[in-house]
Design a protein around this motif. Sequence first.
Motif, short mmCIF file in Angstrom:
data_model
loop_
_atom_site.label_atom_id
_atom_site.label_comp_id
_atom_site.label_asym_id
_atom_site.label_seq_id
_atom_site.Cartn_x
_atom_site.Cartn_y
_atom_site.Cartn_z
N ASP A 214 71.71 -107.73 49.67
CA ASP A 214 72.48 -108.31 48.56
C ASP A 214 71.62 -108.51 47.31
N SER A 215 70.37 -108.90 47.53
CA SER A 215 69.49 -109.14 46.37
C SER A 215 69.20 -107.84 45.63
N SER B 74 71.25 -105.25 45.53
CA SER B 74 72.49 -104.92 44.80
C SER B 74 72.62 -105.77 43.55
N GLU B 75 72.30 -107.06 43.70
CA GLU B 75 72.41 -107.98 42.56
C GLU B 75 71.44 -107.57 41.45
N GLY C 114 72.79 -104.57 39.71
CA GLY C 114 73.91 -104.98 38.88
C GLY C 114 73.43 -105.64 37.59
N THR C 115 72.46 -106.55 37.71
CA THR C 115 71.93 -107.24 36.53
C THR C 115 71.29 -106.24 35.58
N ILE D 163 65.59 -111.28 40.52
CA ILE D 163 66.42 -112.11 41.41
C ILE D 163 65.49 -112.85 42.38
#
Length: 328
Positions: A53-54, A56-57, A60-61, A28
């Motif tokens: 957020d990054s 978490s992202e 998630g990815t 990310i």
Amino acid sequence: MNVLGIEGTAHTLGVGIVNGSGTVLANIIRSYPAEEGIHPREAANHHAANVVDSISEALGTAGLEHGEIDVVAFSQGPGLGPCLRTVATAARALSLRLKVPLVGVNHCIAHLEIGRLRTDARDPILLYVSGGNTQVIAHTRGRYRVFGETLDIGLGNMLDKFGRANGIPFPGGPVMEKRALKSSNYLQLPYSVKGMDVSFSGMLTAALNLDAPLEDKCFSIQETAFSMLTEVTERALAHTRKNEVLLGGGVVRNERLREMIGIMAKERGASAHVPEGEFCIDNGAMIAWTGYLMHGAGMTLPVRESHIRQNYRTDEVDILWKGPTKDF
Ligand code: AMP
Ligand code: MG
């Protein structure tokens, strides 16, 4: 094993996750929009606002839970103090919360290691050309050594400064590349190679003072600066007797620079290697992958010793992991 790496030496915040097979599970990238140049405190605020957020992202990815991260790595330096401190704080907090080891990674070495992972290069000369850095790096006697570097500003900064003075918004490099394609009128500019080192500030001053069409100036800056880099890279190849060139850093997105390095390498019987764009620029995956290698060699950091290193030198790091083995 899954390693989460956080990059934040300058305007780019990156969070990458890599596993022990070298598969990049997430990468990310969130860049602070540096239209007016990089203001370190504002870039750090951008990283602080986006890092949770990054992470978490990225999880998630990658399809992973927090508990599946085994190591946390971060860019320890070199870079801008406020940016480095912000990502170091995030990395320490995550490592303490997950109770997993922490690894501090040298940013320039990470560019080299991700290039070795993503291309066929095994023991290359790295030409690393970014906003703030311009270095020729190669492995000899257990360390990545700097064979040549800029004596003043990084080439990317020079391009961005020239661009800004001519109404081109940041980043100037890509726009100048397009403008340069419209010219073949070479105007003399200072060509400064000193031994293995290069310098760009004299060229910047001269270009700013030239009374000529912008296209011609962009073309001439590129031809001069890239020739200088090609010369020192060739000399590093000859000196080390290596036969691979690896490119890294944002400026190597430039097709003309790639072309010049490619021609030089071909004429010498060497090969040239460029990782995909997302691995050329600053990114978290390169920090995660280097963190994986370093963790395997026992190079972890207790939190109390994990201070940032603004002027962290490439050749300060003992390569205890399985790096390139050939030596000269
Ligand atoms: P980095 O510091 O590695 O994130 O790279 C950012 C730098 O790369 C900026 O100075 C940009 O102007 C420069 N850059 C990006 N694309 C190009 C390009 N196509 N040609 C020249 N410079 C570029
Ligand atoms: Mg970089």
